[in-house]
Write an enzyme that holds these catalytic residues in place. Structure first.
Site, PDB file in Angstrom:
ATOM      1  CG  ASP A   1       5.647  -4.857   6.375  1.00  0.00           C
ATOM      2  OD1 ASP A   1       6.467  -5.557   5.744  1.00  0.00           O
ATOM      3  OD2 ASP A   1       5.847  -3.659   6.652  1.00  0.00           O
TER       4      ASP A   1
ATOM      5  CG  ASP B   1     -12.704  -2.311 -13.422  1.00  0.00           C
ATOM      6  OD1 ASP B   1     -13.653  -1.511 -13.476  1.00  0.00           O
ATOM      7  OD2 ASP B   1     -12.112  -2.586 -12.368  1.00  0.00           O
TER       8      ASP B   1
ATOM      9  NE  ARG C   1      -9.097  -6.415  -6.034  1.00  0.00           N
ATOM     10  CZ  ARG C   1     -10.111  -6.432  -6.901  1.00  0.00           C
ATOM     11  NH1 ARG C   1      -9.874  -6.584  -8.198  1.00  0.00           N
ATOM     12  NH2 ARG C   1     -11.349  -6.324  -6.488  1.00  0.00           N
TER      13      ARG C   1
ATOM     14  CD  GLN D   1      -7.096  -7.254 -10.618  1.00  0.00           C
ATOM     15  OE1 GLN D   1      -7.116  -6.814  -9.473  1.00  0.00           O
ATOM     16  NE2 GLN D   1      -8.202  -7.441 -11.328  1.00  0.00           N
TER      17      GLN D   1
ATOM     18  CD  GLU E   1      -8.597  -4.145 -12.931  1.00  0.00           C
ATOM     19  OE1 GLU E   1      -9.687  -4.694 -12.685  1.00  0.00           O
ATOM     20  OE2 GLU E   1      -7.852  -3.722 -12.023  1.00  0.00           O
TER      21      GLU E   1
ATOM     22  CG  HIS F   1     -13.515  -2.867  -5.755  1.00  0.00           C
ATOM     23  ND1 HIS F   1     -13.886  -1.551  -5.916  1.00  0.00           N
ATOM     24  CD2 HIS F   1     -12.791  -3.185  -6.860  1.00  0.00           C
ATOM     25  CE1 HIS F   1     -13.422  -1.092  -7.061  1.00  0.00           C
ATOM     26  NE2 HIS F   1     -12.745  -2.056  -7.649  1.00  0.00           N
TER      27      HIS F   1
END
Length: 252
Positions: free
Chosen positions: A85, A173, A71, A145, A147, A46
């Site tokens: 990576d 969420d 994330r 998560q 959510e 986000h």
């Protein structure tokens, strides 16, 4: 191999504090990392972060001792591979709904025989040292998560999934899935009941639980409840909050 300080502290039973990076700026990541947080999350789900800025942010955070986490946008092995990576010391995986999804996230984050991560990383060994490929699996922090209210109902199977290190509650969420979007949901007893359900499941499974907090006061309260992975707002909120305070005092 650069050790994962946040993972070490939680294994000792200690609480850790971190924050989200949402500006999409490696400069902000470098500034935040030098403040002393245990971990920082480069939020690719986000935020405006592109891949180059994600890599640069991880590289800026690593030398400070703060653990850089990413994330990812979704529970996708390709994204998890690309995030790790960069040399990141962990991933945060959104909207995990059941134990199988949690297990797949953990599997994607580790090399065989413990997982399915492809051996093609060249940046990791150069940032961490030549023992990276041998040592990294033990240092990776896999945060999944919970959510959604349906995931709360499956909290025990998510918390016991092999390879998962931390269970993190996404408050917004979760509230949205309960029909509470746009309300003062932190004051809603049903929402708080869901939060406590996840915390109890994580403690039962012997896994640290985490949650996003909007203030240090909230984080201290959650720490007292037993949460060990506490996010306090984001770089965006810190800039906005300081600017609002300056203008409030100027206009008073």
């Amino acid at each position: 191999m650069i050790p994962n300080r946040a993972l070490l502290r939680m294994r000792k039973g200690e609480a850790t504090i971190g924050a989200w990076l949402g500006l999409g700026s490696p400069y902000a990541a470098a500034l935040m990392a030098r403040l002393g947080f245990d971990w920082l999350v480069v939020d690719v789900e986000h935020s405006p972060f592109g891949y180059d800025a994600m890599v640069q942010s991880v590289m800026a955070i690593l030398p400070t001792g703060t653990a850089p986490l990413v994330r990812v946008p979704w529970n996708d092995p390709a994204w998890i591979k690309r995030a790790l990576d960069t040399g990141a010391l962990g991933i945060v995986v959104p909207m995990v709904m059941n134990g199988e999804e949690a297990r797949r996230a953990a599997e994607a984050a580790r090399f065989p025989p413990h997982g399915i991560r492809s051996v093609g990383a060249w940046l990791g060994p150069r940032l961490h040292g030549e023992d990276y490929l041998q040592a990294i699996d033990a240092e990776i922090l896999v945060v999944v998560q919970i959510e959604h209210i349906q995931a709360v109902e499956r909290a025990e199977e998510i918390c016991t999934a092999e390879g998962v290190d931390v269970i993190f509650i996404g408050p917004n969420d979760l509230a949205s899935s309960m029909g509470l979007r746009g309300t003062d949901f932190r004051e809603n007893p049903d929402w708080e009941k869901a939060v406590q359900t996840v915390l109890r499941a994580a403690q039962w499974a012997g896994r640290p639980a985490g949650i996003m907090c909007m203030s240090v006061e909230e984080a201290l309260q959650r720490r007292a409840q037993g949460f060990q992975f506490l996010a306090v707002a984001s770089d965006v909120r810190y800039i906005e909050g300081m600017a609002q305070e300056v203008l409030r005092r100027w206009q008073a």
